[in-house]
Design a protein around this motif. Sequence first.
Motif, mmCIF file in Angstrom:
data_model
loop_
_atom_site.group_PDB
_atom_site.id
_atom_site.type_symbol
_atom_site.label_atom_id
_atom_site.label_comp_id
_atom_site.label_asym_id
_atom_site.label_seq_id
_atom_site.Cartn_x
_atom_site.Cartn_y
_atom_site.Cartn_z
ATOM 1 N N ASP A 98 0.538 -1.270 -0.021
ATOM 2 C CA ASP A 98 0.189 0.262 -0.132
ATOM 3 C C ASP A 98 1.285 1.390 -0.236
ATOM 4 O OD1 ASP A 98 -2.353 1.643 -0.101
ATOM 5 O OD2 ASP A 98 -3.216 0.801 2.052
ATOM 6 N N LEU A 101 0.005 3.603 4.913
ATOM 7 C CA LEU A 101 -0.229 3.009 5.897
ATOM 8 C C LEU A 101 -0.528 4.096 7.334
ATOM 9 C CD1 LEU A 101 -0.803 0.398 7.850
ATOM 10 C CD2 LEU A 101 1.439 0.251 8.405
ATOM 11 N N THR A 107 -5.626 -1.386 5.520
ATOM 12 C CA THR A 107 -4.880 -3.458 5.807
ATOM 13 C C THR A 107 -5.964 -3.983 6.401
ATOM 14 O OG1 THR A 107 -3.046 -1.569 6.299
ATOM 15 C CG2 THR A 107 -3.095 -3.852 6.518
ATOM 16 N N LEU A 125 3.111 -6.968 5.705
ATOM 17 C CA LEU A 125 3.278 -5.672 5.089
ATOM 18 C C LEU A 125 3.936 -4.489 4.427
ATOM 19 C CD1 LEU A 125 0.106 -3.351 4.086
ATOM 20 C CD2 LEU A 125 0.330 -2.748 6.762
#
Lengths: 172, 314
Positions: A98, A101, A107, A125
């Motif tokens: 992504d 965050l 998420t 992640l």
Amino acid sequence: MDADRVARSLARIAHEIIERNRTLEHVALVGIRARGVPLAHRLAAHLREFARAEVPTGALDITLYRDDLMRHAVGPQPVIRRTEIPFSIDDRLILLVDDVLYTGRTTRAALDALIDFGRPSAIQLVALVDRGHRELPIRADYVGRNIPTSRQQSVQVHLTEIDGRDEVEVEG
Amino acid sequence: MSTVTTLKSRHLLGIAELDPAEIDLILETALAMKEVGARPIKKVPTLRGRTIINLFFEPSTRTRMSFELAEKRLSADTLGMTTAGSSVAKGETLADTARTLEAMSPDMIVMRHGASGAPHQLARICKASIINAGDGMHEHPTQALLDAFTMVERKGRLAGLRVAIVGDLAHSRVLRSNALLLTRMGAEVRACGPATLVPVGLDRLGVRVTTSIDEAVDGADVVMMLRVQHERMHGLFLPSVREYFTLFGLTPARLERAAPDAIVMHPGPMNRGVEIDSEVADGPWSVILDQVANGVAVRMAVLYLLAGGEEGDR
């Protein structure tokens, strides 16, 4: 963050991925729409260059899993884009990518969505920017840059593939 | 990509109320929804906690099941009512049925009714979003949308497509919704049927009306066959089924006049040997089963887009 800084961050993250995973054989990249997708493709290119690994790459739209979708009685629905994961995620290590965050809610939605596609062996992640203010117990495994922000500010990530230039701006 | 991100109305009563950008938005959203149907777990939590009532005053298998499946794939709570055995059979008026349902505060009501305009009446009474699943001889908007989706999937566009629609033009809400949608999106529509089944004023929809199937099919990219609706006819309009097939039935020989890569569509249920030859229905041209599969995706898109609606009338 200027274009050079974005590029170096991504290259470093790619090296960290190689360092942390003994083999890339069972690894796949999944970018969260919109700006996680070009980031995932750039990481895949780096992994090809640095480790000669072909890592399958997909795109995930999390709109249908958002927790704020039906809470607003007023206001239009967000536009849904296609999810494209052209490989089985079963028993793979999924690197979820992504751009920013923040609260962790995106998420969370992405994790729910991914798990509906199969049973990965693990999910890690990747975030280009971590701006803090988590509302859920979620952390990134690979971070491009930590940028301390206030909740009033907004972090805008621009990427060449979508916006014509690479830049991260903090506004407000 | 569509130039709008939201629908103007809280209801889907007909294609007549949609503009081209809204039609594009529904078709694009349906593309994302179709992908959900290809997943191992074909369900997303989007409409969790929403209540949808399926109100079917006319028999329907595929439309009702398609809506139910779409609702379940979006995690909505659904309940269905058919007229047999309900209070409607005991003489309740539509307005009273509507008020009763309203008291149960559903978020959406999907309705099929034999009377044209019935969903519009419901929309005036209920706070819920109303989706027209076919009203009398008026409109069947989700059918036209799924037909358009299937055409785009196969042909890549709607603008400039030559579409022949053949059959019972007088009683067909499928024709009306399709004609509205296709002409609005720039397709060329030819409507063909027996002279006794051509409604007055059909040409005002912007379609070319003919009684010759060969003329309608000539060079067509899409041939859409409509069902001969026995239940609406009582033997008044057609001498015999055999004559109908001879004059208007779609056979492989007739299809040779169409474009080489033409597709054949049918909203179902088919009457084999009446409006369509089995060889055509099962042949390589046929996208009839694609239409069924796409129907679920299109209805998911409509449900999703209407669920974000604002309070009050828009």
